[in-house]
Design an enzyme around this catalytic site. Structure first.
Site, short mmCIF file in Angstrom:
data_model
loop_
_atom_site.label_atom_id
_atom_site.label_comp_id
_atom_site.label_asym_id
_atom_site.label_seq_id
_atom_site.Cartn_x
_atom_site.Cartn_y
_atom_site.Cartn_z
N HIS A 1 0.81 -1.21 0.00
CA HIS A 1 0.00 0.00 0.00
C HIS A 1 0.85 1.27 0.00
CE1 HIS A 1 -3.27 2.67 1.81
NE2 HIS A 1 -3.83 2.14 0.74
N LYS B 1 3.36 4.42 -1.18
CA LYS B 1 3.51 5.36 -2.30
C LYS B 1 4.83 6.08 -2.11
CE LYS B 1 -1.14 4.98 -1.57
NZ LYS B 1 -1.77 4.47 -0.35
N ASP C 1 17.38 10.33 -7.39
CA ASP C 1 18.82 10.51 -7.13
C ASP C 1 19.19 10.32 -5.66
OD1 ASP C 1 19.31 10.94 -9.80
OD2 ASP C 1 19.22 13.11 -9.66
N HIS D 1 -9.01 11.43 1.47
CA HIS D 1 -8.08 10.30 1.41
C HIS D 1 -6.78 10.58 2.15
CE1 HIS D 1 -5.47 7.27 -0.78
NE2 HIS D 1 -6.53 6.54 -0.49
N LYS E 1 -3.98 11.00 4.98
CA LYS E 1 -3.65 10.17 6.15
C LYS E 1 -2.65 10.93 6.99
CE LYS E 1 -3.88 6.93 2.44
NZ LYS E 1 -5.14 6.29 2.58
N ASP F 1 -0.23 18.13 19.49
CA ASP F 1 0.28 19.27 20.27
C ASP F 1 0.97 20.33 19.41
OD1 ASP F 1 -0.68 18.10 22.55
OD2 ASP F 1 1.23 17.22 23.15
#
Length: 489
Positions: free
Chosen positions: A226, A228, A233, A407, A409, A414
């Site tokens: 899952h 991404k 470089d 979508h 996440k 604090d």
């Protein structure tokens, strides 16, 4: 005997089922898992012939302990271990940060270092990217400047409008002599044979993560990559929620009518080395190069940046000894003193996270959770709602995002700690899928995400306890039913 079996084939299958089920029950009891999970699995094995075995195989086995994913961990390779040591900060050195940005966060830093040998990196420049277009605009600029290599790893890569733009940019880079290697998840991605052939012809190496074939379906369908990750470089990296698909770009040419709200992070600095290490481990796993590693020195280049942003990369999956991301979130919530802001498309927490959230709220921490009102999964939507009453009774604020698909996440604690990554706040991300998050110890980034949370609140409606408890009985039943299957969603 054979005649009896043939004449009583169903009974024979049933007997065979329960012989296997008894064996499975023995190993399940010996595994010393959570008692509730063990009892549930035993109930499935007894009450649901055949189906119960399938459910146990997919969801009852503790793959993290059984180590079916046999690949070398971060310290298995000498070269990776060497750069890890160079970035390593000793416990004594960490103590000097107790009065600075790491105050009350040292437990989390040390946890990941001990669990996963994940170093804390201090020299990083960070850029928060809101929504897909912002990510891709910056990404295309970086691809054009690539000199040595481009490594990417995505759950979803499609050869649609934006996907073909990315593929074309990668092909141009390959023609310039840049090494391009791509990992895509076999279940999440949809890349045509023509697109794969085009990349191969251009010299791009690409490989599916745990490809699902009919003969291997039962073993590999559920444990998906899952992540991404995009690395350029060895010094520039991308991590977050935005996949390579038109769904993530809100533009007329590829707009599907559902606004997509997401967050991504661009990293320039030493934290990219941790992304690179995780990418390499998956590449070697896919290519089955367990014994012969080839790591070019330019994969881990020297990076000279002043100490700016502190970042730690947390990766987890069935192949790790510990649920690193879940444990990091758990500690972050438990050490919160003032505020916690959570944005997640799927809120199906395990007992540890749920208890930590409710305990923190009742101890005076102001907690806000934002989830999509509709979402893209009927079952996950109702399972998520089954937790609302508990949350609201504990004083936690729940917000429904109604503009489109939320979508992103992210979590901010604090105004000092933040995380951006691929992990949802649900069972699947914590225990089943391969995930990766950036943990950021920086006031400026935390403030940016808090401000974005306030902007997103303009497209939300808050869920109030007095109205929520009056919802109709059919919705309550749907929620309870879907919650039973929460670990499967």
């Amino acid at each position: 005997m054979l005649d009896w079996i043939l004449n009583n084939w169903f009974l024979s299958l049933l007997i065979a089922n329960y012989i296997v089920a008894i064996s499975a029950a023995f190993f399940l009891i010996r595994s010393n898992q959570n008692p509730r999970k063990t009892v549930s699995s035993l109930l499935f094995l007894v009450a649901l012939p055949f189906l119960g075995l399938g459910i146990y195989y997919f969801f009852g086995l503790d793959y993290r302990k059984s180590k079916i994913f046999k690949r070398k961990d971060l310290n298995a390779n000498e070269l990776i271990h060497n750069w890890n040591k160079r970035l390593h900060i000793s416990d004594d050195d960490l103590d000097k940060y107790e009065e600075t940005f790491l105050i009350d966060r040292l437990k989390m830093v040390k946890l990941l270092r001990h669990n996963q040998a994940a170093p804390l990196t201090l020299s990083n420049n960070l850029q928060v990217l809101i929504n897909g277009r912002a990510k891709f605009n910056q990404l295309f600029k970086d691809i054009k400047k690539a000199k040595h290599h481009i490594h990417l790893e995505y759950f979803i890569i499609c050869d649609d409008h934006i996907g073909n733009e990315v593929i074309d940019a990668l092909i141009k880079a390959s023609h310039r002599g840049v090494e391009v290697k791509m990992i895509y998840d076999s279940v999440g991605s949809d890349i045509s044979r023509a697109a794969r052939n085009k990349m191969t012809a251009a010299g791009i190496e690409h490989a599916a993560f745990m490809p699902v074939l009919f003969s291997k379906f039962t073993r590999k369908a559920n444990y998906r990559n899952h992540r991404k990750i995009f690395i350029i470089d060895g010094s520039i990296g991308y991590i977050g929620g935005v996949n390579i698909s038109d769904d993530y770009v809100n533009e007329p040419i590829n707009y599907n009518g559902n606004y997509w709200r997401d967050t991504h992070l661009r990293i320039e600095g030493h934290a990219v080395k941790s992304l690179q290490a995780q990418w390499l481990l998956n590449w070697f796993f896919i290519k089955e190069q367990e014994d012969q590693y080839h790591i070019h020195k330019d994969y881990f280049p020297e990076i000279t940046l002043p100490e700016n942003k502190a970042v730690q990369i947390a990766a987890s999956g069935p192949d790790t000894d510990w649920a690193n991301i879940m444990e990091a979130l758990f500690i972050a919530i438990n050490t919160a003193e003032e505020t916690v802001y959570i944005t997640t498309p799927y809120f199906i927490p395990n007992e540890a996270i749920l208890t930590s959230l409710k305990s923190a709220a009742r101890s005076g921490v102001e907690i806000h959770i934002m989830v999509p009102k509709k979402g893209d999964s009927w079952a996950a939507r109702y399972a998520s709602r089954s937790y609302f009453e508990d949350l609201l009774e504990s004083g936690i604020h729940v917000h429904w995002y109604h503009r489109g698909m939320l979508h992103a996440k992210t979590m901010v604690v604090d105004g000092l700690f933040a995380t951006i990554g691929t992990s949802n706040m649900d069972y699947r991300s914590f225990d089943i899928n391969f995930e990766i998050n950036a943990l950021i110890y920086d006031h400026e980034i935390a403030e940016q995400l808090n401000n974005q949370f306030l902007i997103d609140l303009e497209y939300c409606e808050e869920v109030h306890l007095d109205l929520w408890i009056k919802r109709d009985k059919m919705n309550k039943f749907k929620e309870s039913f879907c919650r039973l299957w929460a670990p499967l969603l």
